[in-house]
Motif scaffolding. Structure first.
Motif, PDB file in Angstrom:
ATOM      1  N   GLY A   1      -3.831  10.756   2.372  1.00 24.74           N
ATOM      2  CA  GLY A   1      -3.315  10.602   1.017  1.00 24.74           C
ATOM      3  C   GLY A   1      -3.038  11.972   0.443  1.00 24.74           C
ATOM      4  O   GLY A   1      -3.285  13.002   1.081  1.00 24.74           O
TER       5      GLY A   1
ATOM      6  N   ASN B   1       0.859   6.822  -6.874  1.00 27.09           N
ATOM      7  CA  ASN B   1      -0.289   7.716  -7.026  1.00 27.09           C
ATOM      8  C   ASN B   1       0.066   9.160  -6.691  1.00 27.09           C
ATOM      9  O   ASN B   1      -0.374  10.095  -7.370  1.00 27.09           O
ATOM     10  CB  ASN B   1      -1.434   7.248  -6.118  1.00 27.09           C
ATOM     11  N   THR B   2       0.861   9.346  -5.636  1.00 22.74           N
ATOM     12  CA  THR B   2       1.260  10.693  -5.233  1.00 22.74           C
ATOM     13  C   THR B   2       2.127  11.342  -6.288  1.00 22.74           C
ATOM     14  O   THR B   2       1.960  12.524  -6.607  1.00 22.74           O
ATOM     15  CB  THR B   2       2.002  10.636  -3.886  1.00 22.74           C
TER      16      THR B   2
ATOM     17  N   VAL C   1       2.185   1.709  -3.580  1.00 24.79           N
ATOM     18  CA  VAL C   1       1.091   2.180  -4.435  1.00 24.79           C
ATOM     19  C   VAL C   1       0.829   3.660  -4.186  1.00 24.79           C
ATOM     20  O   VAL C   1       0.631   4.453  -5.118  1.00 24.79           O
ATOM     21  CB  VAL C   1      -0.183   1.347  -4.174  1.00 24.79           C
ATOM     22  N   ASP C   2       0.854   4.050  -2.907  1.00 23.37           N
ATOM     23  CA  ASP C   2       0.638   5.449  -2.556  1.00 23.37           C
ATOM     24  C   ASP C   2       1.711   6.341  -3.174  1.00 23.37           C
ATOM     25  O   ASP C   2       1.435   7.454  -3.619  1.00 23.37           O
ATOM     26  CB  ASP C   2       0.638   5.600  -1.035  1.00 23.37           C
TER      27      ASP C   2
ATOM     28  N   TYR D   1       5.922   1.323 -10.035  1.00 16.92           N
ATOM     29  CA  TYR D   1       5.941   0.673  -8.719  1.00 16.92           C
ATOM     30  C   TYR D   1       7.284  -0.020  -8.501  1.00 16.92           C
ATOM     31  O   TYR D   1       7.856   0.020  -7.405  1.00 16.92           O
ATOM     32  CB  TYR D   1       4.788  -0.318  -8.662  1.00 16.92           C
TER      33      TYR D   1
ATOM     34  N   GLN E   1      -4.105   0.856 -10.984  1.00 13.59           N
ATOM     35  CA  GLN E   1      -3.619  -0.156 -10.036  1.00 13.59           C
ATOM     36  C   GLN E   1      -4.241  -1.520 -10.326  1.00 13.59           C
ATOM     37  O   GLN E   1      -3.578  -2.555 -10.215  1.00 13.59           O
ATOM     38  CB  GLN E   1      -3.945   0.250  -8.594  1.00 13.59           C
TER      39      GLN E   1
ATOM     40  N   SER F   1      -4.062   6.194  -9.854  1.00 16.81           N
ATOM     41  CA  SER F   1      -4.683   5.141  -9.041  1.00 16.81           C
ATOM     42  C   SER F   1      -5.630   4.278  -9.847  1.00 16.81           C
ATOM     43  O   SER F   1      -5.879   3.121  -9.486  1.00 16.81           O
ATOM     44  CB  SER F   1      -5.431   5.767  -7.856  1.00 16.81           C
ATOM     45  N   CYS F   2      -6.172   4.809 -10.948  1.00 10.52           N
ATOM     46  CA  CYS F   2      -7.087   4.032 -11.781  1.00 10.52           C
ATOM     47  C   CYS F   2      -6.411   2.812 -12.399  1.00 10.52           C
ATOM     48  O   CYS F   2      -7.083   1.852 -12.774  1.00 10.52           O
ATOM     49  CB  CYS F   2      -7.669   4.912 -12.885  1.00 10.52           C
TER      50      CYS F   2
ATOM     51  N   ASP G   1       0.820  -1.206   0.000  1.00  8.88           N
ATOM     52  CA  ASP G   1       0.000   0.000   0.000  1.00  8.88           C
ATOM     53  C   ASP G   1       0.856   1.259   0.000  1.00  8.88           C
ATOM     54  O   ASP G   1       0.510   2.253  -0.639  1.00  8.88           O
ATOM     55  CB  ASP G   1      -0.935   0.005   1.209  1.00  8.88           C
TER      56      ASP G   1
ATOM     57  N   THR H   1      -4.606  10.741 -12.725  1.00 11.71           N
ATOM     58  CA  THR H   1      -5.188   9.809 -11.765  1.00 11.71           C
ATOM     59  C   THR H   1      -4.571   8.428 -11.954  1.00 11.71           C
ATOM     60  O   THR H   1      -5.204   7.511 -12.485  1.00 11.71           O
ATOM     61  CB  THR H   1      -6.717   9.751 -11.939  1.00 11.71           C
TER      62      THR H   1
END
Length: 818
Positions: free
Chosen positions: A694, A396-397, A392-393, A429, A411, A408-409, A389, A406
């Motif tokens: 987040g 996204n950040t 992943v963060d 990643y 993942q 995160s879409c 996690d 975006t």
């Protein structure tokens, strides 16, 4: 109890009465293709005739410039490629069983546009069953390669130039309901089928233009305008061109008091000192505003103000988050951000040090501290999925902070609207998966360094990035699950924007890719964020989404001009700010006619000056500044000001004893307040600050009754009102009017009108009469400690002025930038 711009001062008085009764800088001049050191403009300080001081805070040995790092890596890669060559016998050739469709733009009927005519038909009628979410029969109409090749049934949806053989046309024109598409829905109209026929017959060109944000910005042509006397700078010509096209007049210039207060709140986040207001009013020199701007940009408090929104992006907090929300020590990163902004660290270098500062050969400790950006992730106690996690963060950040996308879409699956694949997501990643940081239970373990704050000799240990000697293997995670591995992937950057010019398998390559001059997003996103901070809305209002689902820019030429000029100006954030705030656009009055307000309700066309409530931290700063309590000490550990009892002490989990600082630290600026994710400082939460679990690209700007209750009853605001009342008593010339006028100016900078003085005088007299008769209430309001320190003052009079001060601190005008 709402704050409203159209409510009179008397309303605020009534509301109150109701409630009362109830280092050395890394020289990163750019990677390949960017401006060289020799071509970089003179320092920002030099351009301002030395009015801005840019001190060298971190004194360490000069590190290797990042551009040299990138160049060395690229040379090595070029040598490898030149030695490898290409084996022509094994070159890729088209598969014999796949029919290749040659589509030439010259064959297309110019009257039929795929983007404007055909794609809307496919979206409206076909995407439901053959789109991003569902692909019946293996067919999807959002992908070009699927439309021109055989699907599971063997049919080819579209064969360019062949109407009779194109299954798409046959199915949408079928007479039998069971055969006709779209199934279970009304058939296409005659106009729609005609467009499809024309498109296929003319060659079925799939020449959809690239999304505007994915194309490198180019300097636009000068705007054509009629009113040539209004613009101050180039920014104004783009704004005026749009206003003239829509036949909307611009507003008059703001008065000088409004302007100096706006500039002060925007550039340093504090109201102007009254002596500065008075000096600006009598300064008739043509460059008075420019000199004021230069002085504010040089202030050490500039970084404190502009760090707030960057810390939102960095999800900076003093605790781990989630149910146990343990305390962490990372405030040195916050101090690094403030100092970097004060030094006007070029944005490319600002980026590089936060992404890969620890990988710079012979880099400084402070460049390692900068990588705290990546270590600010919230940390959950779940050992199995926690590291996944966190990584992943980070992906996204990164996507939000620098690219405005975006991520995160992707993942769990390929992005449904932007050309970002799930494989791209996990290649990024993989770059972060090399990190050596680990998590054990709720204890955040990994690399730490000891460093001193740039503002003091105080040393502390802080979290930084560091890579493993042997990278972890990375796999695409099936449906985004931490425990289900798909194909293995190698580290790398997405290529739909621009390919990397060198190795891209670590954070140095990633940083170079982000700041490369060919990256179409980084500078656009950065300048848009600055515009948003000044005007309330960005030129792209969806500042967190520059993708195809985001909002198009209101002034695309201006956005590209700013992005190009930002890079030409050496990526100086202060230079960028200066170019905007000296504009006639920024310096307009917020007052316009009702007709113009109705035609431009959100001020998207910039027909008037900005008017919006300031950030939560600044509301508190304004109150403390007006009262004289504000401490201007820079940097250091996070502080614990007054907050209502029970806020963090009575949580079921993450109970935390909030020990109020006994000294001036409780009056520090809001940016230094201890940030507990599960129990955010109450007044910040009520005024829309994010908990930073987040990344946050845009803060809300709500209006609720709770906000009035906070600014009237919160311990900080109540104490500020008591001390402002004391200032009014002591700084006036002995008359009521003088005292009330002084307090009014301390809050809003301007002199009150006769009507406002009358209302405040009436309130003061009523409160003085009441509190003279009720000495206990007066003493309780002022407090025994304050009384003992100023025993020469009448307690009842002091309490009455404190009541008036509370009204002034609660004026909509006090907490609003106009």
């Amino acid at each position: 109890m709402w704050h409203r711009a159209d409510l009179p001062l008397g309303w605020a008085v009534g509301r109150l009465l109701v409630v009362l009764t109830a280092a050395t800088v890394l020289t990163l001049d750019h990677c390949r293709g960017l401006t060289s050191v020799a071509n970089r403009p003179k320092s920002f300080a030099s351009n301002l005739n030395n009015t801005i001081s840019v001190p060298v805070v971190f004194t360490k040995s000069e590190p290797l410039a990042a551009c040299e790092i990138c160049e060395a890596r690229r040379r090595a890669q070029a040598e490898r490629q030149s030695g490898e060559g290409i084996d022509s016998e094994h070159a890729a050739t088209p598969s014999a069983d796949v029919k290749e469709i040659s589509l030439s733009d010259n064959q297309a009927d110019s009257s039929v546009s795929f983007k404007h005519d055909i794609r809307p038909i496919l979206v409206a009628h076909c995407y439901r069953c053959h789109g991003p979410g569902q692909q019946e029969g293996g067919l999807r109409f959002d992908r070009r390669e699927s439309v021109f090749k055989p699907v599971e049934s063997g049919a080819i949806p579209v064969i360019a130039g062949h109407l009779e053989d194109s299954a798409l046309l046959a199915r949408v024109t079928a007479l039998e309901p069971d055969e006709r598409m779209p199934r279970g829905a009304p058939p296409l109209t005659f106009e729609e089928t005609s467009l499809l026929r024309s498109w296929i017959a003319s060659g079925a060109s799939w020449s959809e233009d690239s999304h505007w944000a994915f194309v490198k910005p180019q300097a636009p042509r000068p705007a054509l305008i009629q009113e040539r006397d209004w613009p101050n700078v180039a920014v104004d010509t783009f704004i005026l061109q749009r206003l003239e096209a829509d036949e909307i007049p611009h507003a008059a210039p703001a008065d000088r008091i409004t302007l100096i207060r706006r500039l002060s709140l925007d550039l340093i986040g504090l109201p102007p000192a009254l002596e500065d207001v008075d000096g600006f009013l009598v300064d008739s020199a043509p460059d008075a505003t420019e000199r004021l701007v230069d002085r504010l940009l040089a202030s050490p408090h500039f970084g404190e103000k502009w760090a707030i929104r960057w810390l939102d992006l960095a999800r900076y907090a003093d605790t781990n988050g989630f149910e146990f929300d343990a305390v962490r020590t990372i405030w040195l990163y916050r101090d690094w951000v403030i100092d970097a902004l004060n030094r006007d660290l070029p944005f490319d270098q600002f980026t590089f040090e936060q992404v890969a500062g620890d990988l710079i050969p012979d880099g400084t400790i402070q460049q390692q501290v900068a990588t705290g950006f990546m270590r600010c992730s919230a940390v959950a106690p779940d050992i199995i999925t926690n590291r996944f996690d966190m990584l992943v963060d980070r992906v996204n950040t990164l996507g939000t902070a620098w690219l405005g996308l975006t991520f995160s879409c992707a993942q769990c699956h390929d992005h449904k609207f932007d050309p970002l694949t799930q494989k791209d997501f996990y290649r990024l990643y993989a770059i972060f998966n090399r990190g050596a940081d680990e998590v054990e239970g709720v204890k955040y373990e990994g690399t730490t360094v000891a460093a001193m704050s740039p503002f003091s000799e105080m040393e502390a240990t802080t979290l930084v990035m560091s890579d493993r000697a042997r990278p972890n293997a990375t796999f695409v995670k099936v449906r985004g699950s931490a425990v289900v591995d798909g194909e293995q992937v190698q580290p790398g950057v997405p290529t739909f924007l621009q390919p990397a010019k060198g190795d891209d398998d670590d954070r140095i390559g990633l940083a170079c890719w982000l700041i490369d001059e060919d990256n179409p997003l980084t500078t656009r996103v950065a300048v848009n964020r600055v515009w948003e901070s000044l005007f309330g809305n960005g030129l792209v209002r969806t500042s967190d989404d520059f993708g195809t689902r985001g909002e198009a820019p209101s002034h695309p030429e201006l956005l590209d001009w700013l992005a190009v000029e930002f890079r030409r100006g050496g990526l100086s954030q202060k230079r960028l700010l200066r170019s905007i705030v000296v504009s006639a656009t920024y310096q307009q009055s917020p007052q316009v006619s009702l007709e113009i307000r109705e035609r431009d309700p959100l001020n998207r066309l910039c027909s008037r000056g900005p008017r919006l409530r300031v950030d939560a931290e600044l509301i508190r700063d304004i109150a403390l500044s007006a009262s004289g309590l504000l401490s201007l000490q820079l940097g250091g550990p996070s502080v614990f000001p007054w907050q209502p009892h029970g806020t963090s002490e009575k949580l079921e989990f993450a109970a935390f004893q909030w020990n109020v600082n006994p000294d001036e630290n409780r009056f520090r600026r809001g940016v230094y307040t201890h940030w507990k994710r599960t129990a955010l400082y109450p007044s910040f939460a009520i005024f829309d600050a994010p908990n930073r679990t987040g990344t946050c690209a845009r803060r809300g700007n709500s209006i609720t009754p709770l906000q009035a209750l906070v600014s009237l009853n919160d311990p900080v605001f109540f104490e500020a009102a008591v001390h402002l009342g004391k200032r009014m008593l002591e700084e006036g010339d002995g008359s009521i009017e003088s005292a009330l006028s002084a307090g009014f100016r301390l809050c809003v900078a301007r002199t009150p009108s006769g009507s406002e003085i009358s209302q405040l005088t009436q309130l003061l007299q009523e409160e003085l009469s009441r509190l003279t008769d009720d000495g206990d209430a007066a003493r309780q309001m002022v407090g025994d400690e304050a009384i003992s320190q100023s025993s020469h003052l009448s307690v009842s009079k002091w309490a009455a002025y404190a009541t008036v001060a509370s009204v002034l601190l609660n004026l909509d005008e006090t907490i609003t930038k106009e």
